[in-house]
Design an enzyme around this catalytic site. Structure first.
Site, PDB file in Angstrom:
ATOM      1  CG  LEU A 168     -51.255  34.669 -37.715  1.00 32.38           C
ATOM      2  CD1 LEU A 168     -52.712  34.963 -37.427  1.00 32.38           C
ATOM      3  CD2 LEU A 168     -51.893  32.947 -38.426  1.00 32.38           C
ATOM      4  CG  ASP A 169     -49.483  35.793 -44.853  1.00 28.89           C
ATOM      5  OD1 ASP A 169     -48.440  35.910 -44.728  1.00 28.89           O
ATOM      6  OD2 ASP A 169     -49.866  35.600 -46.011  1.00 28.89           O
ATOM      7  CD  GLN A 170     -49.520  45.299 -43.198  1.00 28.09           C
ATOM      8  OE1 GLN A 170     -48.757  44.685 -43.807  1.00 28.09           O
ATOM      9  NE2 GLN A 170     -50.061  45.952 -42.770  1.00 28.09           N
TER      10      GLN A 170
ATOM     11  NE  ARG B 162     -52.976  36.737 -48.952  1.00 27.69           N
ATOM     12  CZ  ARG B 162     -52.237  37.477 -49.073  1.00 27.69           C
ATOM     13  NH1 ARG B 162     -51.237  37.710 -47.591  1.00 27.69           N
ATOM     14  NH2 ARG B 162     -52.554  38.530 -49.474  1.00 27.69           N
TER      15      ARG B 162
END
Length: 214
Positions: A50-52, A160
């Site tokens: 997962l993205d930070q 996103r």
């Protein structure tokens, strides 16, 4: 890191926003979910990320064979993930020309390409990798909307980028939202809420949910 599920083959964890999934470059980016988990489960191996700034559910395999089998489930799209996000504006209004299906889902089909001059920014571009996302409305507010999202492909920053491409960036997004939208919340309003998949060894259907309180 305490798993919300563990068995002899896999772990299901809930990653907080702001924590890397794996180590980054530089001494200041070594703290991450995988290292925290491996301090307790040395055999644990990453399967996806997962993205930070994204919070939510993440799987880790316990051993090489489990990692191979779980990776295969991702490759064959047998892992179903659902996210929730808060986006600027009212996408159901701006996207009214695209009728939703019976369950309320609309499709975003936009190839995604890394913008090398501005990396890690990604953009919609004809030369990009095929990328498909589904989204549907949950609740509309005065200036923002709560939506659900399901990625069909797994490109970097896919959800996103896709929502930004519709003109509805996610609140708190440091990469894809304009400064006024980014400043509305202290974190990216994107959470991996649900994940379902057949167990890699028994094929038993598994489903996990981690609702977020915003």
């Amino acid at each position: 890191m305490t798993p919300i599920h563990e068995d002899e083959h896999l772990l299901v964890l809930e990653k907080p926003s702001g924590l890397l999934s794996v180590p980054g470059r530089g001494p200041d980016k070594q703290d991450c979910l995988s290292k925290r988990v491996q301090a307790i489960y040395p055999e644990a191996l990453i399967v996806h990320r997962l993205d930070q700034d994204t919070s939510g559910l993440l799987l880790m395999a316990r051993g090489i064979e489990a990692q191979r089998r779980l990776s295969r489930l991702f490759e064959t799209r047998q892992v179903k993930k659902r996210y929730v996000a808060v986006v600027a504006g009212h996408p159901a209004q701006t996207q009214a020309a695209q009728a939703p299906d019976e369950a309320g889902w609309r499709t975003i089909d936009g190839p995604i390409l890394l913008d090398w001059e501005r990396r890690p920014i990604h953009i919609i571009h004809p030369d990009g990798k095929p990328s498909l996302s589904l989204w549907r409305m949950v609740q509309a507010g005065d200036t923002a909307s709560l939506i659900e999202l399901e990625p069909f492909t797994g490109r970097t920053h896919q959800l996103r980028v896709h929502m930004q491409s519709l003109g509805h960036p996610m609140l708190g997004d440091s990469l894809y939202a304009p400064p006024d939208i980014k400043a509305l919340t202290p974190r990216l309003m994107l959470h991996a809420q649900d994940i379902g998949f057949p167990h890699p060894f028994t094929e038993k259907p598994l489903f996990f949910s981690a609702p977020v309180a915003w």
